[in-house]
Scaffold this motif. Structure first.
Motif, PDB file in Angstrom:
ATOM      1  N   UNK A 105       0.941  -1.463  -0.272  1.00 48.37           N
ATOM      2  CA  UNK A 105       0.451   0.027  -0.097  1.00 48.37           C
ATOM      3  C   UNK A 105       1.205   1.242   0.023  1.00 48.37           C
ATOM      4  N   UNK A 106       0.512   2.643  -0.576  1.00 49.16           N
ATOM      5  CA  UNK A 106       0.728   3.652  -0.402  1.00 49.16           C
ATOM      6  C   UNK A 106       0.815   3.996   0.781  1.00 49.16           C
ATOM      7  N   UNK A 107       2.087   5.199   0.887  1.00 49.37           N
ATOM      8  CA  UNK A 107       2.106   5.324   2.673  1.00 49.37           C
ATOM      9  C   UNK A 107       1.106   6.398   2.332  1.00 49.37           C
ATOM     10  N   UNK A 108       0.800   6.401   3.856  1.00 47.05           N
ATOM     11  CA  UNK A 108      -0.859   7.542   4.225  1.00 47.05           C
ATOM     12  C   UNK A 108      -0.774   8.427   4.264  1.00 47.05           C
ATOM     13  N   UNK A 109      -2.089   9.325   4.387  1.00 45.21           N
ATOM     14  CA  UNK A 109      -2.001  10.769   3.869  1.00 45.21           C
ATOM     15  C   UNK A 109      -1.927  11.293   5.163  1.00 45.21           C
ATOM     16  N   UNK A 110      -1.409  12.552   4.539  1.00 42.14           N
ATOM     17  CA  UNK A 110      -1.463  13.751   5.811  1.00 42.14           C
ATOM     18  C   UNK A 110      -3.009  14.274   5.339  1.00 42.14           C
ATOM     19  N   UNK A 111      -3.580  14.794   7.062  1.00 45.72           N
ATOM     20  CA  UNK A 111      -4.564  15.126   6.787  1.00 45.72           C
ATOM     21  C   UNK A 111      -5.021  16.306   6.340  1.00 45.72           C
ATOM     22  N   UNK A 112      -3.216  17.247   6.142  1.00 45.54           N
ATOM     23  CA  UNK A 112      -3.199  18.188   5.743  1.00 45.54           C
ATOM     24  C   UNK A 112      -1.985  18.923   5.860  1.00 45.54           C
TER      25      UNK A 112
END
Length: 97
Positions: A18-25
């Motif tokens: 899986x891709x790295x988790x996305x940052x919320x902002x």
């Protein structure tokens, strides 16, 4: 009736990692660039850096050349380790040439 069979040359499509988790902002985050140095990267990435700094309070955008650049270097384990060691919260990769 004729039965035609076609070979799908696209290969496997299963996700193995899986891709790295996305940052919320991006406000208050530390962001780096990993550039493939393709078409107009020298122009577009500094422009994007300025836009990010103008739009997100407290963001720290590393210099465009903080990490190795070019297709021959951006996929190396050494580059990945350097990015991890830098403490960035997010990385913008490439220039979509």
């Amino acid at each position: 009736m004729v039965n035609l069979e076609f070979h799908d040359p696209s290969g496997a499509v299963e996700v193995k990692q899986a891709h790295a988790p996305r940052v919320a902002g991006l406000a208050g985050k530390r962001v780096g660039f990993v550039s493939n140095e393709q078409w107009q990267a020298y122009r577009m990435l500094p422009l994007l850096k300025g836009l990010l700094e103008a739009d997100f309070p407290g963001i720290e955008v590393l210099p465009i050349d903080a990490f190795p650049q070019g297709n021959a270097l951006i996929g190396n384990e050494e580059t990945a380790e350097q990015v991890k060691a830098s403490g960035v919260d997010a990385v913008i990769i490439g220039n979509a040439a």
